[in-house]
Design a protein around this motif. Structure first.
Motif, PDB file in Angstrom:
ATOM      1  N   MET A   1      12.554 -81.466  31.169  1.00 43.03           N
ATOM      2  CA  MET A   1      13.443 -80.518  30.500  1.00 43.03           C
ATOM      3  C   MET A   1      13.490 -79.210  31.296  1.00 43.03           C
TER       4      MET A   1
ATOM      5  N   PRO B   1      15.450 -71.930  30.228  1.00 44.10           N
ATOM      6  CA  PRO B   1      15.815 -70.698  30.935  1.00 44.10           C
ATOM      7  C   PRO B   1      14.727 -70.170  31.860  1.00 44.10           C
TER       8      PRO B   1
ATOM      9  N   THR C   1      11.788 -62.504  23.321  1.00 47.07           N
ATOM     10  CA  THR C   1      11.588 -63.662  22.445  1.00 47.07           C
ATOM     11  C   THR C   1      10.262 -63.559  21.699  1.00 47.07           C
TER      12      THR C   1
ATOM     13  N   PRO D   1      10.071 -61.461  17.800  1.00 44.51           N
ATOM     14  CA  PRO D   1      10.185 -62.120  16.479  1.00 44.51           C
ATOM     15  C   PRO D   1       9.068 -63.126  16.204  1.00 44.51           C
ATOM     16  N   PHE D   2       8.441 -63.658  17.258  1.00 41.84           N
ATOM     17  CA  PHE D   2       7.339 -64.605  17.030  1.00 41.84           C
ATOM     18  C   PHE D   2       6.121 -63.921  16.409  1.00 41.84           C
TER      19      PHE D   2
ATOM     20  N   THR E   1       9.352 -75.814  14.984  1.00 45.67           N
ATOM     21  CA  THR E   1      10.130 -75.809  16.228  1.00 45.67           C
ATOM     22  C   THR E   1       9.734 -76.902  17.228  1.00 45.67           C
ATOM     23  N   LEU E   2       8.438 -77.093  17.466  1.00 44.38           N
ATOM     24  CA  LEU E   2       7.994 -78.074  18.471  1.00 44.38           C
ATOM     25  C   LEU E   2       7.440 -79.343  17.822  1.00 44.38           C
TER      26      LEU E   2
ATOM     27  N   TYR F   1       8.290 -72.058  23.604  1.00 48.34           N
ATOM     28  CA  TYR F   1       9.633 -72.233  23.058  1.00 48.34           C
ATOM     29  C   TYR F   1      10.680 -72.274  24.176  1.00 48.34           C
ATOM     30  N   LEU F   2      10.552 -71.345  25.104  1.00 46.27           N
ATOM     31  CA  LEU F   2      11.558 -71.263  26.164  1.00 46.27           C
ATOM     32  C   LEU F   2      11.461 -72.431  27.144  1.00 46.27           C
TER      33      LEU F   2
ATOM     34  N   ALA G   1      10.400 -75.445  26.231  1.00 46.94           N
ATOM     35  CA  ALA G   1      10.763 -76.663  25.485  1.00 46.94           C
ATOM     36  C   ALA G   1      12.268 -76.793  25.294  1.00 46.94           C
ATOM     37  N   GLY G   2      12.943 -75.668  25.191  1.00 49.66           N
ATOM     38  CA  GLY G   2      14.380 -75.706  24.932  1.00 49.66           C
ATOM     39  C   GLY G   2      15.155 -75.915  26.216  1.00 49.66           C
ATOM     40  N   GLY G   3      16.229 -76.653  26.112  1.00 58.86           N
ATOM     41  CA  GLY G   3      17.102 -76.590  27.239  1.00 58.86           C
ATOM     42  C   GLY G   3      17.531 -77.871  27.894  1.00 58.86           C
ATOM     43  N   LYS G   4      18.567 -78.453  27.370  1.00 61.03           N
ATOM     44  CA  LYS G   4      19.315 -79.440  28.128  1.00 61.03           C
ATOM     45  C   LYS G   4      20.718 -78.862  28.183  1.00 61.03           C
ATOM     46  N   PRO G   5      21.007 -78.075  29.211  1.00 62.51           N
ATOM     47  CA  PRO G   5      22.277 -77.344  29.224  1.00 62.51           C
ATOM     48  C   PRO G   5      23.488 -78.237  29.011  1.00 62.51           C
TER      49      PRO G   5
ATOM     50  N   ALA H   1      24.317 -78.370  25.463  1.00 59.85           N
ATOM     51  CA  ALA H   1      24.488 -77.105  24.747  1.00 59.85           C
ATOM     52  C   ALA H   1      25.860 -77.013  24.089  1.00 59.85           C
TER      53      ALA H   1
END
Lengths: 319, 182
Positions: A1, A4, A26, A29-30, A43-44, A301-302, A304-308, A311
């Protein structure tokens, strides 16, 4: 994965200022999640993270574990300190085994510089460097940056001095990369025997006297004197070190401004820092610990996220 | 070729719609007792704030307002990498035994509301949760329906609904635009 931040977080040297700011923004807020009665978000959920520690660690490992659990990841702790297997072979074997167990992320601490990159190049899972030799400790650098940003806001032009055993410190290197990218002025201060020869090439000022550093700085990041590495006689004695470079209340009282005192821990009280400073009003050390969990949650989080490529589909179904 | 954006609500119509929604909230809740308005980040927060002010004008009672960011409760984390902005959740009171009204700007697939319900459950056990949305554009992927709807519209799958609020955008209106204009 690929998120960003890219596939891995190996250090602050490869990150842009924009990526560093993204992590810090980021993380804010965490922090709120850790204040909740139920300190957990889904989230995960379903992700497996291995904490692979080839070196002893309490604070960093626990901080990562809290971050992972608060994001609902499944975590496995592997402590391999004291292994007699040579480092290269261990990592190759470890990489093969981890891949076979279908994990999603690895958090690695290793005594050899470059170990995290070595692993990252051999496995598809995301790799987070939790400290490799004397190279980098990026999440510590990020939590220090967040703590300083909480105190000063914009770091542009702020003067931060790293005091102590810079030679053996991966924290110092991550701090120097991160702080300079965010526009701060950085200095180091310590005995010449504990400063790398080429430290000036990293664009930092060097102070030989801690009094001069205190007069110059807005904040001091006081490093742990790595006693386990002192057998080679880098300093005459601990008492001598405290007398010349120790951060004491008396020295802070002579400072021209209210200094912010950081320390990555664990502290040698009475050596590099006195207790009344560590526990005093200038200290943000416990705030660093709180920020550590938030920053690590943000990094997880950053990464783990991200399959552009997906999107756009997500955007269409946003509400 | 993309169509020109068409206005669904201008500023005056949006204000009238919110005033009607405020009345419906009061009717649904039989007054302000135990009422809490919680806006979903981002524009739901501004809409909840306005609904709260209208209710205050009408009833002379301050209604607690909160903000909910559902980013960390979404079921599509792996697809939102390029814009993973996490906003603030601000719920300073107990939700236990309260009558919560979730406020959002657009109801579409229902996934945001599902995430909001999951998140609220982590904060307490309200007596009742209702949903108020400014625009219901259809297209649900989950069995979720709003209790109070400002305007129901039909929107083609190739179109999007943009809600603008003065607090964030400098002007109030709701328009339908082509997705090509993203």
């Amino acid at each position: 994965m690929i998120g960003p931040l890219g596939k891995d977080l190996l250090g602050l040297a490869p990150l842009s200022a924009e990526q560093i700011r993204l992590v810090l923004d980021t993380a804010v807020p965490f922090r709120e999640i850790s204040e909740r009665q139920i300190k957990k978000v889904p989230t995960l959920r379903g992700m497996t993270i291995v904490n692979l520690f080839f070196e002893a660690s309490t604070r960093t490992r626990i901080s990562f574990e809290f971050a992972e659990k608060r994001l609902s990841a499944d975590t496995v702790n592997v402590a391999v300190a004291g292994s007699s297997v040579s480092k290269g072979e261990t990592l190759v074997d470890t990489a093969r085994n981890l891949e076979a167990m279908k994990i999603d992320m690895v958090v690695i601490r290793h005594p050899a510089s470059g170990a995290a990159q070595f692993l990252a190049e051999r496995i598809e899972s995301n790799v987070i460097n939790a400290g490799d030799g004397t190279n980098e400790h990026p999440t510590q650098g990020l939590l220090d940056l967040l703590t300083l940003r909480d105190r000063f806001g914009d770091l542009t032009g702020r003067r931060i001095c790293i005091v102590g055993d810079v030679l053996h410190s991966r924290v110092a290197r991550s701090n120097i990369w991160g702080l300079t990218k965010l526009g701060a002025e950085v200095a180091v201060c310590g005995p010449r025997s504990l400063l790398p020869n080429a430290i000036g090439e990293m664009g930092v000022t060097v102070f030989d006297r801690v009094e001069a550093a205190i007069e110059w700085a807005d904040a001091l990041n006081v490093l742990r004197l790595q006693l386990e590495r002192m057998e080679a006689g880098y300093i005459p004695s601990l008492r001598e070190y405290n007398r010349v470079f120790g951060i004491t209340r008396a020295r802070l009282e002579r400072a021209p401004r209210d200094l912010c005192i950081l320390h990555p821990g664990p502290m040698n009280r009475g050596v590099e820092i006195d207790s009344d400073v560590a526990d005093g009003p200038h200290s943000v050390i416990l705030h660093q610990v709180t920020n550590g969990v938030a920053v690590r949650m943000a990094v997880l989080y950053l990464l783990a996220g991200g399959k552009p490529e997906l999107a756009e589909a997500a955007k269409k179904g946003a509400s | 070729m993309s169509k020109k954006p068409s206005t669904v609500l201008d500023a005056r119509a949006l204000d009238r719609t919110l005033r009607r929604m405020a009345d419906q909230i009061l009717e649904l809740n039989a007054g302000t007792e135990g009422l809490i308005l919680i806006g979903i980040q981002r524009r739901g927060v501004q809409l909840a704030e306005r609904l709260g002010r209208i209710i205050e004008e009408r009833e002379g009672v301050t209604v607690p307002r909160g903000a909910l960011d559902i980013t960390l409760y979404r079921d599509d984390l792996q697809t939102v990498g390029p814009r993973p902005v996490v906003g603030a959740t601000h719920l300073p009171w107990t939700l236990d035994a309260q009558n919560v009204v979730i406020v959002d700007d657009v109801l579409y697939t229902g996934r945001t509301v599902r995430a909001a319900l999951d998140e609220l459950a982590d904060f307490g056990r309200p007596a009742r949760i209702a949903l108020a949305v400014l625009i219901d554009r259809g297209g649900r992927e989950l069995p979720i329906h709003a209790d109070i709807v400002g305007r129901t519209i039909t929107v083609a799958s190739g179109e999007r609904v943009d809600v603008f609020v003065a607090e964030l955008d400098g002007h109030d209106d709701v328009v339908i635009a082509s997705r090509d204009e993203d």
